[in-house]
Design an enzyme around this catalytic site. Structure first.
Site, short mmCIF file in Angstrom:
data_model
loop_
_atom_site.label_atom_id
_atom_site.label_comp_id
_atom_site.label_asym_id
_atom_site.label_seq_id
_atom_site.Cartn_x
_atom_site.Cartn_y
_atom_site.Cartn_z
N CYS A 1 0.86 -1.16 0.00
CA CYS A 1 0.00 0.00 0.00
C CYS A 1 0.91 1.23 0.00
CB CYS A 1 -0.88 0.01 1.24
SG CYS A 1 -1.74 -1.54 1.51
N ARG B 1 1.02 1.38 -6.43
CA ARG B 1 1.31 0.40 -5.38
C ARG B 1 0.03 -0.21 -4.78
NH1 ARG B 1 6.21 0.63 -2.62
NH2 ARG B 1 5.08 -0.13 -0.83
N TRP C 1 -4.02 -1.55 -0.92
CA TRP C 1 -4.09 -2.77 -1.73
C TRP C 1 -4.47 -3.83 -0.71
CZ3 TRP C 1 -3.47 -4.78 -6.62
CH2 TRP C 1 -3.13 -6.11 -6.72
N ASN D 1 1.28 0.16 6.52
CA ASN D 1 1.63 -0.84 5.50
C ASN D 1 2.24 -2.02 6.23
OD1 ASN D 1 0.97 0.95 3.53
ND2 ASN D 1 3.07 1.35 2.86
N GLY D 2 1.95 -3.23 5.78
CA GLY D 2 2.54 -4.41 6.44
C GLY D 2 1.44 -5.31 6.98
N GLU E 1 7.52 -22.16 -18.22
CA GLU E 1 7.48 -20.76 -17.77
C GLU E 1 8.67 -19.98 -18.33
OE1 GLU E 1 5.76 -18.51 -16.41
OE2 GLU E 1 7.11 -17.16 -15.33
N LYS F 1 8.17 -16.72 -20.67
CA LYS F 1 8.67 -15.40 -20.29
C LYS F 1 9.56 -14.83 -21.37
CE LYS F 1 6.72 -14.72 -17.75
NZ LYS F 1 5.73 -15.00 -16.72
N GLU G 1 7.48 -13.78 -24.41
CA GLU G 1 6.57 -12.68 -24.08
C GLU G 1 7.29 -11.32 -24.09
OE1 GLU G 1 4.95 -13.31 -20.18
OE2 GLU G 1 3.27 -11.98 -20.52
N HIS H 1 11.21 -37.20 -28.93
CA HIS H 1 9.95 -37.52 -29.59
C HIS H 1 9.56 -36.45 -30.61
CE1 HIS H 1 9.25 -40.96 -27.03
NE2 HIS H 1 9.68 -40.22 -26.02
N LYS I 1 -2.32 -7.04 -19.23
CA LYS I 1 -2.01 -7.59 -17.91
C LYS I 1 -3.08 -8.57 -17.46
CE LYS I 1 0.18 -8.09 -14.07
NZ LYS I 1 1.28 -9.08 -14.18
O1 M6R Z 1 -4.11 -12.79 -13.64
P1 M6R Z 1 -3.83 -14.23 -13.99
O2 M6R Z 1 -2.77 -14.84 -13.12
O3 M6R Z 1 -5.05 -15.07 -14.03
O4 M6R Z 1 -3.25 -14.18 -15.46
C1 M6R Z 1 -3.02 -15.35 -16.18
C2 M6R Z 1 -2.21 -15.10 -17.41
O5 M6R Z 1 -2.87 -14.21 -18.27
C3 M6R Z 1 -0.83 -14.52 -17.07
O6 M6R Z 1 -0.13 -15.34 -16.19
C4 M6R Z 1 0.01 -14.36 -18.37
O7 M6R Z 1 0.30 -15.60 -18.91
C5 M6R Z 1 1.26 -13.55 -18.05
N1 M6R Z 1 1.34 -12.43 -18.94
C6 M6R Z 1 2.51 -14.36 -18.16
O8 M6R Z 1 3.63 -13.63 -17.86
#
Ligand code: M6R
Length: 613
Positions: free
Chosen positions: A2, A27, A74, A100-101, A486, A490, A493, A509, A608
């Protein structure tokens, strides 16, 4: 998580507090509040749900008071309501606290205070502070604050004002940042330099166990000595912030993604705070208490998420099956609906999401609810749809994640799943000694994660070395198979470079057809039960002239003989390795994308939160 701002000086406090909060909104932004004092009286008090930036009229409210505190929230403990917004106050609205905390022992304190006749108006942990200060107040605000803090366990950055001792702000810190900005004859306190940077660049950082008393003309910082419980005046240095506003929001980092990766150890700390039952070898998960008995009878679990959250679900599959002995099946939110799953009344669904608003995950959740099955959320955003619609859940407490690429939230999800696996295991056959061993090891994770971040320059050098490649393969087995997925996600992305992840055993395979000197492989081969098999996979790649970067366990010198580059991670339990092995992959993706000059925090074509199916 927060944001806090406070002002004491000669000018009207409200506009200064308001613009400070606006800059802290990144934040936390679900609710906010102000308390301004003038002439020993409350001049302006307001708590609201929503974003501060949508409430510009407040800035122009009639208020000339020159002492005040403000907060943007938050939510962590207590959902998003006006009552749960800060400042919190005591029974008579005389002591106002922004915090905060987390106050870990707030439930015990609240019970005691309720028995003593205190009346609470929120569900938050913070409110106990206001009531404790009320209880101990004897004319001097800082004395009451110090007494109150003696009773609490947890973390805090806090600021207190009171019309009962009106010409001051008292602030205190324990593991939650707080600084004092000095601007001639005014002082501004803030949890983050971005809140004050337009007014002053001269700051003093408070350290743990310090309390500061600010008056219109002066401030005194004292520190509590551990040995004898006495308070001594602290000798503090004034520092000059060199950052511009944008850099300040990013904590001095070039991108939010890097800032958030650097927060990964703290994310683990936040996820486990108050949840480790060392002596009982168990995890204390308050959010699951109401379904504790139902969980005892569960014999299969569907784990649902999308993207990175789905990979967390896949790690959870291994954890839950190995340590709780419950069959667990991960699925992607968008695919779940196409399956004719054979659920029975003893099936539970665990839904994983940072935002708690991902449409496909929510659709799967609603479908399961319609079948009358138990639904559990592993969610970051308090009060999100997922958090509200699941029967019970565990918050990951990762704080706001700004970069589109999810990094620290993933770490929060994995850590939370490690706790859930122990919890479910201890409900069944997991021995106390095993529970102890895992819980103890979980408590070491923040320190181990920091060790990895300390090697970030080496990881950057390796990322830069591979900057001209346009195809990457990521491989891992068992707990590290989802981490290979993952790592690849990443990288693609944020860098827009082609990357794929597969289980090590799958290489031959099909994917091996693509491996040659132009397609490097990142192999996660920690020293664990699948190490030998991972070495065989590495040899398969080397036999095709493929370059290999290994993520290996510290102390493994042999691996250097067969791979091109090694990134080391500390030794931990096999089930916890994914929490560490993913950190270098996050850094690799970041540095790789940065070297290519990508728009890292907002990669093209991505959002996001994916709120459409
Ligand atoms: O908010 P969520 O965790 O449900 O989001 C899921 C995915 O959209 C999210 O993890 C997405 O794959 C990210 N951009 C990966 O870095």
């Amino acid at each position: 998580m927060c944001g806090i701002v406070g002002y004491i000086g000669k000018n009207p406090a409200l506009p200064i507090l308001f613009s400070g909060l606006e800059r802290l909104e990144y934040r936390g932004y679900d609710s906010f509040g102000f308390c301004v004092l003038d002439d020993g009286k409350i001049d302006f008090l307001c708590k609201e749900k929503g974003k501060i930036s949508d409430q510009c009229h407040i800035k122009n409210s009639e208020s000339s008071g020159s002492i005040g505190i403000a907060h943007t929230r938050w939510a962590t403990t207590g959902i998003v309501t006006k009552e749960n917004a800060h400042p919190h106050f005591d029974c008579n609205q005389e002591f106002f606290v922004v915090h905060n905390g987390i106050i870990e022992n707030y439930k015990e304190i609240k019970e005691k205070l309720l028995n003593e006749g205190h009346k609470f108006s929120s569900e938050t942990d913070t409110e106990v502070l206001a009531h404790l200060i009320e209880k101990y107040f004897d004319g001097v605000l800082e004395d009451a604050v110090k007494k109150a803090l003696k009773e609490v366990r947890g973390t805090y950055g806090l600021a207190v004002v009171s019309p009962k001792d009106p010409n001051k702000i008292v602030v205190a810190r324990m593991s939650s940042p707080l600084l004092i900005g000095i601007n001639g004859d005014e002082f501004i306190i803030a949890s983050d330099p971005s809140a004050i940077i337009t007014r002053t660049r001269q700051i003093i950082h408070l350290d743990d166990n310090e309390v500061a008393v600010l008056t219109p003309d002066n401030f005194i910082i004292s520190k509590q000595e551990k040995e004898n419980d006495c308070w001594k005046i602290a000798d503090k240095k004034i520092e000059t912030i060199e950052w511009n506003i944008e850099e300040a929001e990013k904590g001095g980092y070039k991108h939010f993604m890097l800032k958030e990766i650097m927060q990964e150890p703290a994310t683990i700390e936040d996820a486990i705070r108050g949840r480790l039952y060392l002596e009982k070898g168990n995890a204390k998960l308050g959010g699951l208490e109401i379904v504790e008995d139902r969980l005892r009878n569960i014999d299969n679990i569907a784990l649902i998420g999308c993207g990175t959250a789905y990979y967390a679900a896949k790690v959870a599959e291994y954890m839950i099956e190995e340590y709780a002995g419950i069959s667990a099946e991960p699925d992607i939110g968008s695919e779940f609906r196409y399956r004719k799953s054979s659920f029975n009344k003893n099936t539970a669904g665990i839904f994983v999401s940072q935002s708690g608003e991902t449409a496909d995950t929510l659709a799967a959740l609603r479908e399961m609810k319609e079948k009358g099955l138990l639904t559990i959320g592993v969610t970051n955003v308090v009060g999100s749809n997922q958090a509200r619609e699941t029967d019970a859940g565990v918050y990951t407490r990762s704080g706001p994640e700004i970069a589109v690429a999810s990094t620290k939230a993933f770490i929060g999800q994995l850590t939370t799943f490690a706790l859930i696996a122990v919890y479910l295991g201890r409900q069944r056959d997991m021995a106390l000694v095993m529970g102890n061993r895992i819980i103890e090891e979980i408590s070491r994770l923040p320190e181990l994660a920091r060790e990895i971040l300390d090697t970030k320059e080496e990881i950057k050098t390796i990322a830069n070395k591979y900057i001209n490649y346009r195809d990457f393969w990521f491989i891992g087995r068992k707990y590290n198979y989802p981490i290979a997925l993952e790592g690849a996600l990443k990288l693609k992305e944020v860098s827009y470079v082609h990357a794929e992840g597969t289980a090590g055993g799958e290489l031959k395979h099909g994917p091996l057809a693509l491996i040659d000197e132009n397609c490097p492989t990142i192999a996660i081969c920690s020293s664990d039960s699948v190490y030998e098999k991972m070495i065989s996979n590495i040899e398969e790649v080397k036999a095709r002239n493929g370059k290999v970067i290994a993520i290996a366990t510290k102390g493994n010198e042999d691996i250097k003989k067969i791979v091109d580059d090694v990134i080391y991670i500390p030794k931990t339990l096999e089930m916890l390795t994914p929490i560490l092995s993913v950190i270098p992959l996050h850094l690799f993706a970041y540095y790789f994308a940065d070297a290519l000059g990508r728009d890292i925090d907002k990669p093209k074509n991505l959002a996001k939160s994916v709120t459409v199916e």
